[in-house]
Design a protein around this motif. Structure first.
Motif, short mmCIF file in Angstrom:
data_model
loop_
_atom_site.label_atom_id
_atom_site.label_comp_id
_atom_site.label_asym_id
_atom_site.label_seq_id
_atom_site.Cartn_x
_atom_site.Cartn_y
_atom_site.Cartn_z
N THR A 105 0.82 -1.22 0.00
CA THR A 105 0.00 0.00 0.00
C THR A 105 0.85 1.26 0.00
O THR A 105 0.38 2.32 -0.40
CB THR A 105 -0.95 0.04 1.22
N GLN A 106 2.09 1.14 0.43
CA GLN A 106 2.99 2.29 0.50
C GLN A 106 4.05 2.24 -0.60
O GLN A 106 5.12 2.82 -0.45
CB GLN A 106 3.68 2.33 1.87
N ILE A 107 3.74 1.58 -1.69
CA ILE A 107 4.73 1.31 -2.72
C ILE A 107 5.29 2.58 -3.36
O ILE A 107 6.45 2.63 -3.74
CB ILE A 107 4.15 0.32 -3.78
N GLU A 108 4.47 3.62 -3.46
CA GLU A 108 4.97 4.87 -4.05
C GLU A 108 6.04 5.50 -3.18
O GLU A 108 6.98 6.11 -3.68
CB GLU A 108 3.83 5.88 -4.25
N ARG A 109 5.92 5.36 -1.88
CA ARG A 109 6.88 5.96 -0.94
C ARG A 109 8.18 5.19 -0.86
O ARG A 109 9.23 5.78 -0.63
CB ARG A 109 6.27 6.06 0.44
N VAL A 110 8.12 3.88 -0.99
CA VAL A 110 9.31 3.06 -0.80
C VAL A 110 9.94 2.60 -2.11
O VAL A 110 10.98 1.95 -2.10
CB VAL A 110 9.01 1.84 0.10
N GLY A 112 12.13 2.11 -5.13
CA GLY A 112 13.52 2.48 -5.36
C GLY A 112 14.39 2.31 -4.13
O GLY A 112 15.60 2.37 -4.22
N ARG A 113 13.78 2.13 -2.97
CA ARG A 113 14.55 1.95 -1.74
C ARG A 113 14.39 0.55 -1.17
O ARG A 113 14.60 0.32 0.00
CB ARG A 113 14.10 2.97 -0.69
N MET A 114 14.01 -0.37 -2.01
CA MET A 114 13.80 -1.75 -1.57
C MET A 114 15.14 -2.47 -1.43
O MET A 114 16.18 -1.97 -1.85
CB MET A 114 12.91 -2.50 -2.56
N LEU A 115 15.07 -3.67 -0.90
CA LEU A 115 16.25 -4.48 -0.65
C LEU A 115 16.97 -4.87 -1.94
O LEU A 115 18.19 -4.88 -2.01
CB LEU A 115 15.85 -5.73 0.14
N LEU A 116 16.20 -5.18 -2.97
CA LEU A 116 16.76 -5.59 -4.26
C LEU A 116 16.37 -4.56 -5.32
O LEU A 116 15.35 -4.69 -5.98
CB LEU A 116 16.24 -6.98 -4.65
N PRO A 117 17.16 -3.52 -5.51
CA PRO A 117 16.78 -2.47 -6.46
C PRO A 117 16.81 -2.92 -7.92
O PRO A 117 16.25 -2.24 -8.78
CB PRO A 117 17.79 -1.36 -6.20
N GLU A 118 17.42 -4.08 -8.21
CA GLU A 118 17.52 -4.54 -9.60
C GLU A 118 16.19 -5.08 -10.13
O GLU A 118 16.01 -5.18 -11.33
CB GLU A 118 18.57 -5.66 -9.72
N VAL A 119 15.29 -5.47 -9.25
CA VAL A 119 14.01 -6.03 -9.67
C VAL A 119 12.88 -5.11 -9.25
O VAL A 119 13.07 -4.19 -8.46
CB VAL A 119 13.80 -7.46 -9.09
N SER A 120 11.70 -5.37 -9.77
CA SER A 120 10.56 -4.51 -9.48
C SER A 120 10.12 -4.65 -8.02
O SER A 120 10.52 -5.57 -7.31
CB SER A 120 9.39 -4.86 -10.40
#
Length: 152
Positions: A105-110, A112-120
């Protein structure tokens, strides 16, 4: 050690090994720069196949070694231990699922800052769910082992 305990301990070892294998494989793919959605999915299929094969081999070997005990059913103690340990694993798995739903639900905020930036972001959430499921299984199996040892 009884057949039940042997299967619990061997399943615990296999599950911890699978979690380690999955995390090390994803980490090595990421370090090599080869991590993509396709490689992640193919690696996940590989881990699932290894899990199924190892579990079949392990259960077959243990059943052949302890064939008399393997034919016996569960008693009341076995069922109670199963219920208690499943409850613990379920609580952890539910918490991980709720965390992933909140993350979605907070995907817009997070993004690009996920654990694996190479994947969606979807694949990052899938990664969290896989880790959560495996840790939940480890909690379930480890609590079974603890409860069997405590009661014996």
């Amino acid at each position: 050690m009884s057949y039940k305990e042997m299967t619990i301990w061997s399943t615990l070892v296999v599950t911890i090994g699978l979690l380690s294998y999955y995390l090390l494989g994803i980490n090595s793919l990421q370090a090599a720069g080869d991590l993509s959605q396709e490689t992640m999915v193919s690696y996940l299929y590989k881990v699932v196949m290894i899990a199924v094969i190892l579990e079949i081999i392990m259960q077959s070997v243990l059943a052949s070694i302890k064939h008399k005990e393997a034919d016996l059913g569960d008693d009341e103690r076995d069922k109670l231990i199963e219920l208690k340990s499943t409850k613990l694993g379920h609580w952890f798995c539910s918490a991980i699922i709720l965390m992933c739903v909140f993350l979605a639900t907070q995907i817009e905020r997070v993004s690009g800052r996920m654990l694996l930036p190479e994947v969606s972001d979807l694949y990052n959430i899938m990664h969290f769910l896989i880790i959560g499921f495996l840790v939940s299984e480890i909690i379930t199996i480890a609590s079974k082992a603890y409860l069997y040892r405590r009661d014996s």
